[in-house]
Design an enzyme around this catalytic site. Structure first.
Site, PDB file in Angstrom:
ATOM      1  N   GLY B  12      12.111   9.449  35.489  1.00  0.00           N
ATOM      2  CA  GLY B  12      11.502   8.256  36.075  1.00  0.00           C
ATOM      3  C   GLY B  12      12.592   7.241  36.394  1.00  0.00           C
ATOM      4  O   GLY B  12      13.770   7.590  36.510  1.00  0.00           O
ATOM      5  N   VAL B  78       9.959  20.090  28.006  1.00  0.00           N
ATOM      6  CA  VAL B  78      10.506  20.033  26.655  1.00  0.00           C
ATOM      7  C   VAL B  78       9.370  20.208  25.655  1.00  0.00           C
ATOM      8  O   VAL B  78       8.353  19.518  25.720  1.00  0.00           O
ATOM      9  CB  VAL B  78      11.236  18.693  26.422  1.00  0.00           C
ATOM     10  CG1 VAL B  78      11.668  18.569  24.962  1.00  0.00           C
ATOM     11  CG2 VAL B  78      12.429  18.589  27.352  1.00  0.00           C
ATOM     12  N   GLU B 169      -4.043  -4.708  42.675  1.00  0.00           N
ATOM     13  CA  GLU B 169      -3.526  -4.070  43.893  1.00  0.00           C
ATOM     14  C   GLU B 169      -4.490  -2.999  44.395  1.00  0.00           C
ATOM     15  O   GLU B 169      -4.776  -2.901  45.582  1.00  0.00           O
ATOM     16  CB  GLU B 169      -2.140  -3.466  43.620  1.00  0.00           C
ATOM     17  CG  GLU B 169      -1.091  -4.551  43.395  1.00  0.00           C
ATOM     18  CD  GLU B 169       0.333  -4.008  43.342  1.00  0.00           C
ATOM     19  OE1 GLU B 169       0.514  -2.869  42.880  1.00  0.00           O
ATOM     20  OE2 GLU B 169       1.258  -4.733  43.756  1.00  0.00           O
TER      21      GLU B 169
END
Lengths: 439, 439
Positions: B12, B78, B169
């Protein structure tokens, strides 16, 4: 008097063309498709090879029909058509019709060769092309980590079966993707070991094209690193190998590989037979030259599904578009009490892109072009034919970008959930890396 | 002496920033992520509301790291980290490390409210946003055909829970999509009946913003047709209804609806706790001001997963980016035998877009902007921060296109196959139209 009601099943080239030709008439039209978007199929191979985003070759059907208040659209799956009572059964309702246009298209044909359905990647719709893109990138991701030599070689071998237009275009684009872009992404992989193999059962590539164009296509593909094997018939496909034999010497050979892409055969959508229409060996519905079904004169078959008597049309978008227009005009004539007229097909030609500055084109059956001019023409024609201006801008941006940067940016593993059940089940990958069959 | 090996888990904002800061050093870096792409999360809501293609807010990770030969990348999940032996266990191998940067991000927090996990649409990753887009369009497709009044009303009611930046938003974009674009697509639907409801538990929207910006946001949303309900706490979600109570009067109310979007809470990725790290109530790992885990000084936590002692950072991209840089610089200091230094966070501000010509911005905690200027600034900053130039061109093209045409062209039902297992299971739709829970 109520308006006549026409139902069109399928929103491919033929269905959309038929619907649009009803513009400005007083006929009530209902278009049905299982998707809410129209797909520009001639660019599927560029989605599969990371050149274009899937959204850029599709367009919402409601947008395409916005200017036509007499055409309604519904996202619906047709379960059955009763041609005698003139009623369509969908998931949730019964729809009567006065006239019907069937435009259900085609699906992959596997000729009963063992393992093809189970292990091959078809390239007939948007899900197929995204699945194939994911598979290609995924193979490189796995190969980068794979210690076992022969398993790595399997992952890095891509076999395309079928040397028609789709197979040739895909082979060229795939070679460009691999040797032009991916080579920079995977420094641990020896790219001299990566193989793109094109198997063609017939004696030449692009059988419908003049010989010197086929020869040009083969030479160009070989220059780009594709191993072209003509007269090579696939006999079996397994999870990690494709078996084929030389048509002349009949000696059997094997290519170990994880990815076999099937572009070798196409047949009419099996729903036509299922719903009781008379089909030929290829699953296509035999129709009159007017595109009417002989038994049901108010039913028209258009596009890949239609096999007009005494005629053989290529399975091309222009054919489908002209058939859609013909069917609509014939229905309008029937409504006015006139006789439907046979379709007059005008062949505009065909083109195949091979790679950067390389394509072949045969125009009106007369003019043959190769190389840069044919390539420019291919780009121009495909850009012009895209369903919306917005599609054109994005595709042009992608083409210009990848032309100058030599980079294909959509190399993402973004699995689509398959929604297409009546076409062959595509293979996919699960998030934990296993290949699965999706039924 | 061998080079030190640093492993970064998660690509990220924080993970990519950490990896990039290692450029030009002699450290061997391995970046792991389950996806082969980096997602620009601040634009997820525009994917969910048909404004942008999913491919335009992501970028292949290998492309982002092309210029850094000392950084390797692998698409891998992982399974476990052994912090004592300094070994990472993935799907297919064990990876030892000298230093570790954990950047596994955050996930939706449901606060144990009944039905939220089962029936709400989260908006935390790319799959979520595509699922939500499909659901919105699908509701309209169904409503168009639905004869039952109350069932149609359920389909046409969209409830957003959470009045933070994401909720505001999304509410604004959704109202623009519905009343600006979809109104032209579905002539049979009475759009006065379509509801967009925003439920906020607290007394004001955008709690982290100054009061007058919150008031502005509320007024703008109301002008656009959004029903804003503050001090409204959700108590239960069912398949076709959301239950909430007024925080002041405690009276319980119900909104019948098929689509509930959950943006009300976020917690650290649960893997941190699973792997044995000490986490706070919010699932975040408590770290030193240097971002080191107190017990394991060679392990750094960055991004949404980190909770530095005595400090509270907002969960914003700039925080994650600065933490990534800090962690890398501290590792380089440790390798040189110096002491790691505490992070010095520079707050640049935050912005929220509401709709056309409407946004709020708080810059450096001092300057407050609303309206056209804030809107332009929001567009400019988000465009500038996109991961690649190519992303910028396509996003700009989409924005300019939809600004002038008032049309949102990605209104497609194109289901993504979910690949994200450790985040909350998103809801999807099957091809036959039933909503399903994907586990």
């Amino acid at each position: 008097m109520n308006n006549q009601r026409v139902v069109i099943i399928g929103a491919g080239f033929a269905g959309i063309s038929a619907a649009r030709t009803f513009a400005g008439t007083s006929v009530d039209v209902l278009l049905l498709d299982r998707h809410n978007y129209h797909t520009f199929l001639p660019l599927l191979h560029q989605v599969a090879t990371c050149e274009l985003e899937p959204e850029h070759i599709v367009c919402p059907i409601r947008k395409l029909l916005k200017a036509q208040p007499n055409v309604q659209f519904a996202t619906n799956e047709v379960k059955r058509v009763d041609f005698v009572s003139q009623v369509i059964e969908t998931n949730n309702c019964l729809i009567p019709y006065d006239y019907l246009i069937l435009a259900c298209g085609s699906t992959s044909q596997f000729f009963g060769i063992p393992g093809v359905y189970e292990h091959c990647f078809p390239l007939k719709n948007l899900e197929n092309s995204v699945n194939l893109r994911n598979q290609i990138i995924y193979c490189f991701e796995l190969a980068q980590e794979e210690a076992d030599f022969s398993r790595r070689q399997e992952l890095l071998t891509f076999t395309i079966v079928g040397g028609g237009a789709t197979g040739v275009e895909l082979a060229g684009e795939l070679a460009e993707l691999i040797y032009g872009t991916l080579v920079n992404d995977y420094p641990a992989i020896d790219f001299r070991r990566v193989r793109v193999v094109l198997l063609q059962a017939g004696d030449k590539l692009l059988p419908e094209m003049p010989l010197h164009l086929s020869v040009y296509a083969k030479r160009q593909l070989q220059k780009m690193g594709v191993e072209v094997k003509v007269a090579s018939r696939v006999t079996k496909v397994m999870e990690n190998a494709v078996y084929w034999e030389d048509s002349h010497f009949k000696n059997s050979q094997t290519i170990p590989c994880q990815t076999v892409i099937w572009t070798a055969g196409v047949c009419g959508n099996p729903v036509a037979k299922k719903w009781g229409l008379v089909t030929d060996n290829n699953g296509k519905v035999t129709v009159l030259p007017t595109l009417q079904v002989p038994e049901y004169p108010q039913v028209y078959i258009v596009g890949d599904l239609a096999a007009p008597q005494h005629e053989q049309f290529p399975m091309l978008a222009p054919v489908a578009i002209q058939q859609g227009t013909t069917a609509t005009n014939n229905i309008l004539r029937q409504i006015k009490g006139k006789n439907p007229q046979p379709m007059r097909y005008q062949h505009q030609g065909s083109m195949v892109i091979i790679g950067r500055h390389a394509a072949v084109a045969n125009l009106f059956g007369k003019v043959n072009l190769t190389g840069f001019v044919a390539w420019l023409l291919w780009l121009f024609v495909h850009l012009a034919c895209l369903p919306s201006t917005r599609n054109r801008f994005h595709v042009l941006l992608n083409w210009v970008w990848s032309y100058f940067s030599c980079d294909r940016s959509v190399r993402l593993i973004l699995p689509l959930h398959p929604t297409n059940q009546s076409k062959p089940a595509p293979q996919g990958t699960t998030e934990d890396g296993k290949r699965v069959e999706i039924n």
